[in-house]
Design an enzyme around this catalytic site. Structure first.
Site: not given
Ligand code: PGA
Length: 249
Positions: A9-11, A94, A96, A166, A172, A211, A232-233
């Site tokens: 997930n590149w966000k 998600h 967010e 998640e 993050g 993470s 994500g990251g």
């Molecule tokens: P993260 O994000 O790996 O940066 O913690 C995961 C996500 O939001 O899908």
């Protein structure tokens, strides 16, 4: 046997040039991964990334989808449009989106249905906040988030869906759930679906997100009910993401 899957997930990150470099590196390494690999770039880059992935085994997913099929919804992108530009997957719910954009369980359920109606595989995200975990209501929260979709879409819909657990406190933050914490919630999710249909629950792929990095991926993915990750990251760094994908395969 559930085929492992790792989705990146590149966000809201990347440029055309950065994406091209990242995807090139992923394609180069992709024959080593026997699991499924998916990347989810921002909407505006989907077409171009999809073109680059065309002859590879890497799948394309969107980070969000509109619940409506078409019409006067300024700024929104429909599931059919995502399918049209080459997506096979769409992340829905998600945290967010739930927290920052106030998407509630009912809207997430409609997005899930819209994605499936267009032939996309929804990646449904569920998870509790730190405050909810500390109040010991993790299962109540995750159960409610699951039921909202099960009630609207029906359990049969989960034959063509992926669920990602998640925990919000792990996203993050660098603070991943322990493998035992992840396994406990994953087992709960599978049991919740199994109460409606054991066969579908048995085949359902459950991803852990929050993470995930190369250093913790193998231990997390080694749990019996963890079938891969939503990353994500660490999905923005080619060699890190490749190592995570290898840990799943
Ligand atoms: P993260 O994000 O790996 O940066 O913690 C995961 C996500 O939001 O899908």
């Amino acid at each position: 046997m559930r085929r492992p899957v790792v989705a990146g997930n590149w966000k809201m990150h990347g440029t055309r040039a950065e994406n091209a470099r990242l995807v090139e590196a992923l394609i180069e390494a992709s024959d080593k991964a026997s699991g499924e690999v998916v990347v989810c770039p921002p909407h505006v880059y989907l077409w171009e990334v999809g073109r680059q992935l065309k002859d590879s085994s890497i799948g394309l997913g969107a980070q969000n989808v509109c619940a409506e099929a078409q019409g006067a919804f300024t700024g929104e992108v429909s599931a059919a449009m995502l399918k049209d530009v080459g997506c096979s997957y769409a992340i829905v719910g998600h945290s967010e989106r739930r927290q920052i954009y106030r998407e509630d369980d009912a809207l997430v359920a409609r997005k899930f249905r819209a994605a499936q109606a267009a032939g996309l595989v929804p990646i449904l995200c569920v998870g509790e906040t730190l405050e909810e975990r500390e109040r010991s209501v993790t299962e109540d929260v995750v159960g409610r988030q699951l039921d909202a979709v099960l009630d609207v879409a029906g359990v049969a819909a989960f034959a063509k869906a992926i669920v990602a657990y998640e925990p919000v406190w792990a996203i993050g933050t660098g603070k991943n759930a322990t493998p035992e914490q992840a396994q406990a919630v994953h087992a709960f999710v599978r049991a919740r679906i199994s109460a409606r249909d054991a066969t579908i629950a048995g085949g359902l792929r459950l991803l852990y997100g929050g993470s995930v990095k190369a250093a913790n991926a193998a231990e997390l993915f080694g749990q019996p009910d963890v079938d891969g990750g939503l990353v994500g990251g660490a999905s923005l760094k080619a060699d890190e993401f490749v190592r995570i994908c290898a840990a799943a395969a």
